[in-house]
Design an enzyme around this catalytic site. Structure first.
Site, short mmCIF file in Angstrom:
data_model
loop_
_atom_site.label_atom_id
_atom_site.label_comp_id
_atom_site.label_asym_id
_atom_site.label_seq_id
_atom_site.Cartn_x
_atom_site.Cartn_y
_atom_site.Cartn_z
CD GLU A 298 -2.36 2.61 -3.47
OE1 GLU A 298 -3.50 3.04 -3.66
OE2 GLU A 298 -1.84 2.58 -2.34
CG ASP B 17 -1.94 0.99 1.33
OD1 ASP B 17 -2.77 0.99 0.42
OD2 ASP B 17 -1.97 1.79 2.28
C1 GLC Z 1 -4.46 2.97 -0.34
C2 GLC Z 1 -5.67 2.07 -0.34
C3 GLC Z 1 -6.85 2.82 0.19
C4 GLC Z 1 -6.53 3.31 1.60
C5 GLC Z 1 -5.23 4.11 1.62
C6 GLC Z 1 -4.74 4.35 3.02
O1 GLC Z 1 -4.59 4.01 -1.22
O2 GLC Z 1 -5.90 1.57 -1.63
O3 GLC Z 1 -8.01 2.05 0.20
O4 GLC Z 1 -7.56 4.13 2.08
O5 GLC Z 1 -4.20 3.44 0.95
O6 GLC Z 1 -4.18 3.19 3.56
#
Ligand code: GLC
Length: 550
Positions: free
Chosen positions: A242, A200
């Site tokens: 991500e 993440d």
């Molecule tokens: C990422 C996740 C999202 C979450 C954020 C904070 O962007 O995909 O769902 O709210 O991180 O952890």
């Protein structure tokens, strides 16, 4: 499949709490998921990505952790989780989990200790400032729901940094103890048997935050360290990240300047996602062609993960205002369907007017483009959203299994469900559910099974190279090809409504008895590839030739 299994994988993501509830308490659980593994195996899924599984106050759907070494007791126990890994493995399915270490919940014992005293051993695990940082109103991820990135903690008598919500204090990655802990967390789950992590918020993990500097330096070397660590512990484990950053910054996430792929194995292709949405909205493949052309070349072993929907809003922030408005107009016409001034909080089926032809077209296109496809639970049956729920919850409703009450998701009283099931209109569970589609060979679910099986017979899509076939095309039609040692596939996708005819005879000399392996309807003989018809919203996947080895 060998070491590079991730290049030929079909990834399916789900939230345990909305998937299947085995004990009737209204919350999905691990045992419920185990009971659905045969369904996933039949669908052709080879890798599950589980959204956060750890204990959490759930203010951000589990992305706010209070204990990295356990599973949320609502889901079951660590023992149940080990069973899940075992049962998944028996069916040839790998499991990766969300690794959310940019921040913790503010209820995490580390933060509670850190705020309690400047002398706490955990004080330096978070990012503090004595003064109010002047840039505290910059860099918010959730505009409208978040006002600042630094908040004052009265107990701590200091400001703490939080890139995301106020209840998600950022960990201080400059602290070697925090880095060591992150590695320990990863090793723990690898030891249990997970096949890797969906990491993440990676650009924020590596940010060495300096109060007052909205553009703090990034420590890319930390990614190299994590990769080494993971690979020593489990050689075939992967890091899927991500990192929604500018395209020119992407290559350094895959590897250092020496050209080796020594950092993250895979990144979600956010750029392609926005451009796919634009192409579907305009019924014109140009933006996808641009995306194929513009994506940086990856080091050997680096791989994209493609997606149409994930658990967040569709992020259109990398489109121009005009392009974004075109997508909004088609797919998110009401203000209520949009989020954070940059995205859409809907599932794909309602966005495409529940038009079966367009849905097949969109997913056939995604799955045939370079990279590893990621599919979100419920998309395979064409689920819809519930816009009466706040924010991103609209697309996080329970899986619709059957005609039974609560869509067969749970036997609890409806008001006890973790989130209401969609029970009205065209997307209500009475219309859209697995039971109905499982027995219908013409259903969307049956189509997904067929499409995924076909893809798995075409490994060149995942592990070969994909290029646009640059010959004159009727409006709306995209032609591309995938080449690898296993052979060549050619793809036609017609994003427009008009039937078209395409001439690909220039490829004929390469062809070895070409055949349609997947198409929206029977098109007859492929012949010499010279007058290939493709209907409005139609598609054809053509096997051009098999590689020598096959
Ligand atoms: C990422 C996740 C999202 C979450 C954020 C904070 O962007 O995909 O769902 O709210 O991180 O952890």
């Amino acid at each position: 499949m060998g070491d590079r299994w991730y290049q030929e994988a079909v990834v399916y993501c789900l939230d345990i709490d909305t998937y299947a509830d085995s004990d009737g308490d209204g919350v999905g659980d691990i045992r419920g998921l185990i009971g659905r593994l045969d369904y996933l195996a039949r669908l052709g899924v080879t890798c599950l990505w589980l959204h956060p599984i750890h204990p959490s106050p759930n203010k951000d759907d589990g992305y706010d952790t209070t204990d990295f070494y356990n599973v949320d007791p609502r889901f079951g126990t660590l023992g149940d989780f080990a069973e899940l890994l075992h049962e998944a493995q028996n069916r040839g399915i790998r499991v990766i989990i969300d690794l959310v270490v940019n921040h913790t919940s503010d209820e995490h014992p580390w933060y509670q200790s850190a705020r309690s005293s400047p002398d706490s051993p955990y004080r330096d695990w978070y990012v503090w400032s004595e003064e109010a940082p002047p840039d505290r109103h910059q860099g918010m991820v959730f505009p409208g729901e978040q006002n600042e990135t630094w908040s004052y903690d009265r107990t701590a008598k200091a400001w703490y940094y939080h890139r995301f919500y106020k209840f998600q204090p950022d960990l201080n990655m400059a602290n070697p103890k925090v880095r060591a802990e992150v590695k320990k967390i990863m090793a723990f789950w690898l030891q249990l048997g997970v096949a890797g992590f969906r990491m993440d918020a990676v650009p924020f993990i590596i940010e060495l935050t300096e109060p007052g500097n909205a553009d703090s330096p990034k420590d890319m070397e930390f990614l190299t360290e994590l990769r080494q660590h993971v690979q020593w512990r489990r050689s075939d484990a992967i890091l899927l990240a991500e990192a929604n950053v500018e395209p020119d910054q992407l290559p350094v996430y895959f590897g250092d300047s020496g050209g080796s792929a020594n950092r993250l194995h895979m990144l979600f292709d956010f750029m392609l996602n926005g451009r796919l949405m634009l192409a579907l909205a305009r019924q014109d493949p140009e933006s996808v062609i641009e995306a194929l052309r513009d994506t940086p070349k990856l080091p050997e072993g680096g791989q994209w993960a493609t997606f149409l929907r994930n658990h967040d809003e569709i992020d259109l922030s990398r489109l121009t205002t005009e392009q974004r408005n075109q997508v909004y107009e088609q797919f998110g016409p009401d203000e209520d369907m949009r989020l954070y001034g940059r995205g859409i909080r809907r599932r794909l089926a309602p966005m495409l007017g529940n038009d079966r032809r367009r849905l097949e077209l969109a997913y056939a296109l995604q799955f045939s483009l370079r990279g590893t496809p990621v599919l979100r639970y419920g998309e395979e049956i064409g689920m819809g959203e519930d816009l009466s729920l706040p924010g991103r919850e609209a697309i996080r409703t329970p899986m619709q299994w059957s005609y039974k009450e609560n869509a067969g998701f749970s036997t609890a009283e409806p008001e006890k469900l973790v989130r209401p099931v969609v029970d009205k209109g065209d997307f209500g569970y009475q219309q859209v559910n697995v039971t109905a589609q499982r027995s219908d060979p013409r259903s969307l679910l049956a189509w997904f099974e067929r499409m995924i099986r076909t893809l798995r017979e075409a490994p060149e899509v995942g592990s070969g190279s994909t290029t646009h076939i640059d010959v004159p095309m009727p409006p709306g039609v995209l032609a591309h090809r995938a080449d690898g040692p296993t052979g060549t596939m050619v793809f036609l996708h017609n994003l427009g409504t008009e039937d078209a005819e395409v001439d690909l005879s220039s490829l004929a000399p390469e062809a070895d008895q070409p055949i349609d392996v997947l198409s929206d309807r029977g098109y007859g003989e492929v012949g010499k590839l010279e007058r290939l018809k493709v209907s409005g919203y139609g598609y054809r996947w053509i096997r051009l030739c098999r590689g020598q080895a096959v």
